[in-house]
Design an enzyme around this catalytic site. Structure first.
Site, PDB file in Angstrom:
ATOM      1  N   GLU A 179       3.415  -2.387 -13.382  1.00 50.51           N
ATOM      2  CA  GLU A 179       4.585  -1.615 -12.934  1.00 50.51           C
ATOM      3  C   GLU A 179       5.497  -1.253 -14.113  1.00 50.51           C
ATOM      4  O   GLU A 179       6.031  -0.147 -14.177  1.00 50.51           O
ATOM      5  CB  GLU A 179       5.386  -2.392 -11.883  1.00 50.51           C
ATOM      6  CG  GLU A 179       4.614  -2.732 -10.614  1.00 50.51           C
ATOM      7  CD  GLU A 179       4.358  -1.537  -9.708  1.00 50.51           C
ATOM      8  OE1 GLU A 179       4.816  -0.420 -10.033  1.00 50.51           O
ATOM      9  OE2 GLU A 179       3.683  -1.714  -8.674  1.00 50.51           O
ATOM     10  N   ARG A 183       6.053   2.685 -15.008  1.00 47.31           N
ATOM     11  CA  ARG A 183       7.399   3.191 -14.731  1.00 47.31           C
ATOM     12  C   ARG A 183       8.238   3.271 -16.002  1.00 47.31           C
ATOM     13  O   ARG A 183       8.699   4.347 -16.388  1.00 47.31           O
ATOM     14  CB  ARG A 183       8.110   2.310 -13.696  1.00 47.31           C
ATOM     15  CG  ARG A 183       7.393   2.279 -12.347  1.00 47.31           C
ATOM     16  CD  ARG A 183       8.163   1.469 -11.308  1.00 47.31           C
ATOM     17  NE  ARG A 183       7.274   1.032 -10.236  1.00 47.31           N
ATOM     18  CZ  ARG A 183       7.530   1.136  -8.934  1.00 47.31           C
ATOM     19  NH1 ARG A 183       8.647   1.654  -8.507  1.00 47.31           N
ATOM     20  NH2 ARG A 183       6.671   0.711  -8.023  1.00 47.31           N
ATOM     21  N   ASP A 314      -6.790   2.149  -6.813  1.00 48.28           N
ATOM     22  CA  ASP A 314      -6.571   3.595  -6.972  1.00 48.28           C
ATOM     23  C   ASP A 314      -6.554   4.144  -8.400  1.00 48.28           C
ATOM     24  O   ASP A 314      -7.402   4.940  -8.792  1.00 48.28           O
ATOM     25  CB  ASP A 314      -5.298   4.024  -6.220  1.00 48.28           C
ATOM     26  CG  ASP A 314      -4.137   3.035  -6.391  1.00 48.28           C
ATOM     27  OD1 ASP A 314      -4.201   2.181  -7.291  1.00 48.28           O
ATOM     28  OD2 ASP A 314      -3.161   3.138  -5.615  1.00 48.28           O
ATOM     29  N   GLU A 478       1.735  10.569  -2.881  1.00 46.48           N
ATOM     30  CA  GLU A 478       0.335  10.952  -3.147  1.00 46.48           C
ATOM     31  C   GLU A 478      -0.119  12.215  -2.418  1.00 46.48           C
ATOM     32  O   GLU A 478      -0.955  12.960  -2.931  1.00 46.48           O
ATOM     33  CB  GLU A 478      -0.604   9.794  -2.808  1.00 46.48           C
ATOM     34  CG  GLU A 478      -0.438   8.556  -3.688  1.00 46.48           C
ATOM     35  CD  GLU A 478       0.769   7.706  -3.318  1.00 46.48           C
ATOM     36  OE1 GLU A 478       1.316   7.886  -2.216  1.00 46.48           O
ATOM     37  OE2 GLU A 478       1.178   6.859  -4.135  1.00 46.48           O
ATOM     38  N   THR A 565       0.195   7.846 -13.569  1.00 42.24           N
ATOM     39  CA  THR A 565       0.142   7.567 -12.136  1.00 42.24           C
ATOM     40  C   THR A 565       1.532   7.441 -11.517  1.00 42.24           C
ATOM     41  O   THR A 565       1.668   7.303 -10.309  1.00 42.24           O
ATOM     42  CB  THR A 565      -0.733   6.328 -11.841  1.00 42.24           C
ATOM     43  OG1 THR A 565      -0.994   6.264 -10.436  1.00 42.24           O
ATOM     44  CG2 THR A 565      -0.065   5.040 -12.305  1.00 42.24           C
TER      45      THR A 565
END
Ligand SMILES: *[C@@H]1O[C@H](CO)[C@@H](O)[C@H](O)[C@H]1NC(C)=O
Length: 573
Positions: A179, A183, A314, A478, A565
């Site tokens: 994360e 981010r 994913d 998404e 992503t």
């Protein structure tokens, strides 16, 4: 099926009225060009005060380092449709773009007022929370969106706050490596790529130095958490049952960091993870795919029995074609391309499925991505859709264009359209987090079977749905991500109308007094129940993709940028 045939008349009337008003007004906002580096930097770098990770001892150093592939940029096939002068750039599109921007500004203002420098705003109670170390996740995540929306004063104020973050100060004993990479590191790198402000790169390097320490394990595979004390004492180990996407989705960020700093060590770190993926691809219970949980400590993929391109796995798959782009096709062994092709052959055969729906529900073919379980008794397939797996449309489209695979472009289109379709199917105009469908079988089309529907389906749900197993909507991106990529790839202007319907559904069902919130149940007929949560991807991704689909197609062209992503664009070199 009243829930399926929700009225289209009221929104249409509202739109006509809005457009009439807008024709009377001058609403033009300049399209911000992506700017070159500033002659005079506006930001002042503030170093973190505590432990200096760039001088930390490495307990498992590597030599020689695998160097970043260099050489002239290869001419890769164009991803975007050749729009020429033909992209619709009319009052309708412009009005929609501004309404997305308004939703962003509204959320941003409340973040500033009630949650400044905290990770997240609580959009119902006007409070805040810190699930990511308390390093202003929403602010760092939103920087590039501020830039794109031409909110430059806000950008510079927020960017200064970002380069003032002290990454040595946190209440936590460690950080979630994945994360923080996608981010914070992704956000700082893309803000640098767009603005050229050196202080943003300096802050990215400072954070990168800390995150790099997570690779200091006996086999150089990182763990799920970077625990500071373990890193300082040299007792870190990779996990024995970690989400497969976590250690494998740092490659874009670390490659961009290596490109910008010339430091091979960042590339070396993620290239060892690539090598592991390559050697293990045929070793799992579903050869060609990797399970959703992997033993990174023993570098074994045998113990995972769940195969999906959704939650947990994913971005492992998403990053395969994107790494090919980030490296400009320079990687000699074509490892990422090969892994992508092989994995998608298996995904196409064993994961994708067609839902059983009435012909009148969709003229275009639709595909969803399900889950495959391998039990002792054999494989079992669950035709379960996930909001998270809606990214797959964009992935197949990118791969199809990059590697010239027409079938992947068609698959990507069917996947993207299925997500748009699922939004429209629910009374809120938004798709649930998890749901089961009556399925036709892998890839085959099938006719509507009323008896099968009566036996399996839930008559309170739209045709084709068995359940909404997790009926929440968490402000996720998404679905619009894939619709956006489909638009940029095909130039089909009708997709902007699909996006607009989705946007209106989200606005209507998630709006709070202060911003927008995750909701409890997308099958609700009236007012929705709000969960008081607004994750940073709302500003970083969801509103960015909505904004971009209504922007001219050269704004963040997919031929100039690759998006991580978390929707942070990195410059292609
Ligand atoms: C941390 O160490 C590096 C390498 O020696 C140095 O360049 C940097 O200035 C140091 N940072 C701080 C805040 O002292």
């Amino acid at each position: 099926m009243a829930v399926f045939r929700r009225s289209r008349i009221a929104p249409l009337l509202a739109l006509v009225a809005t457009l009439f008003l807008l024709y009377e007004l001058d609403f033009s906002v300049p399209h911000p060009p992506v700017r070159p580096a500033p002659a005079r930097p506006a930001l002042h770098f503030t170093p973190s005060t505590g432990f200096n990770w760039s001088t930390a001892e490495l307990f498992f150093p590597v030599k020689p380092l695998t160097p970043l592939p260099k050489g002239p940029r290869k001419q890769l096939p164009k991803i975007q449709h050749n729009f020429g002068k033909h992209a619709r750039n009319d009052a309708v599109t412009e009005a929609r773009r501004l309404m997305v921007r308004d939703a962003f500004v509204r959320s941003w203002e409340s973040y500033k007022t009630f949650a400044w420098l905290q990770d997240e705003l609580k959009p119902v109670s006007a409070g805040s929370k810190n699930p990511f170390g308390g390093w202003a996740a929403t602010l760092v995540d939103a920087l590039d969106t501020l830039w794109m929306m031409d909110l430059k004063d806000e950008f510079y104020k927020a960017a200064q706050a970002a380069v003032d973050i002290d990454f040595s100060k946190t209440e936590e004993s460690g950080v979630n490596l994945f994360e923080t990479t996608i981010r914070h590191l992704g956000g700082l790198l893309s803000a640098y790529d767009l603005s050229g402000e050196p202080a943003l790169l300096a802050k990215a390097v400072e954070l990168g130095e800390m995150l790099y320490m997570a690779f200091d394990t006996p086999n150089r595979m990182p763990g799920f958490w970077l625990t500071f004390e373990n890193a300082k004492q040299g007792i870190q180990k990779a996990g024995t049952y970690d989400p497969s996407a976590a250690p494998t989705s740092m490659s874009l960020e670390f490659t961009r960091l290596a490109q910008l700093t010339g430091e091979d060590k960042y590339y070396d770190a993620i290239d060892r993870v690539r090598a592991f993926l390559e050697t293990s691809q045929e070793e799992s219970l579903v050869p060609g795919m990797w399970p959703s949980q992997i033993n990174f400590a023993d570098q074994s993929v045998r113990n995972g029995n769940t195969f999906t391109i959704g939650a947990l796995a994913d971005s492992l798959y998403e990053y395969l074609p994107k790494m090919f782009v980030m490296l400009g096709g320079r990687e000699g062994s074509k490892s990422y391309e090969k892994m992508y092709r092989r994995a998608m052959d298996v995904v196409s055969e064993r994961i994708l499925f067609r839902p059983m729906i009435k012909r009148s529900q969709s003229e275009a073919p639709l595909l969803f991505a399900g889950t495959l379980w391998i039990h002792e008794a054999g494989p079992s397939f669950v035709p379960e859709g996930q909001h998270l797996s809606c990214f797959a449309g964009g992935m197949f489209l990118l791969g199809g264009k990059l590697f010239g695979i027409a079938e992947h472009v068609a698959t990507g289109e069917a996947l993207a359209r299925a997500c748009g379709w699922a939004y429209a199917a629910f009374p809120t105009g938004v798709m649930p987090e998890l749901f089961n469908l009556v399925h036709c079988g892998p890839r085959d089309d099938c006719a509507w079977d009323e008896a099968r529907w009566a036996e399996k389906g839930d008559p309170r749900l739209p045709w084709g749905f068995i359940n909404a197993r997790d009926p929440r909507y968490l402000l996720r991106p998404e679905a619009i991500e894939s619709i956006f990529i489909l638009y940029r790839v095909t130039g089909d202007e009708k997709l902007r109308d699909v996006a607009w319907d989705m946007f209106q559904g989200i606005m209507k069902s998630t709006k709070t007094e202060y911003a927008y919130s995750a909701i409890k149940d997308v099958t609700a007929q009236g007012e929705t129940i709000k969960e008081d949560s607004m994750e940073s991807f709302w500003l970083a991704e969801t509103l960015k993709y909505f904004y971009l689909i209504f922007s001219p197609p050269d704004v963040i062209s997919l031929d100039d940028y690759v998006l991580n992503t978390e929707a942070h664009p990195f410059k292609r070199t």
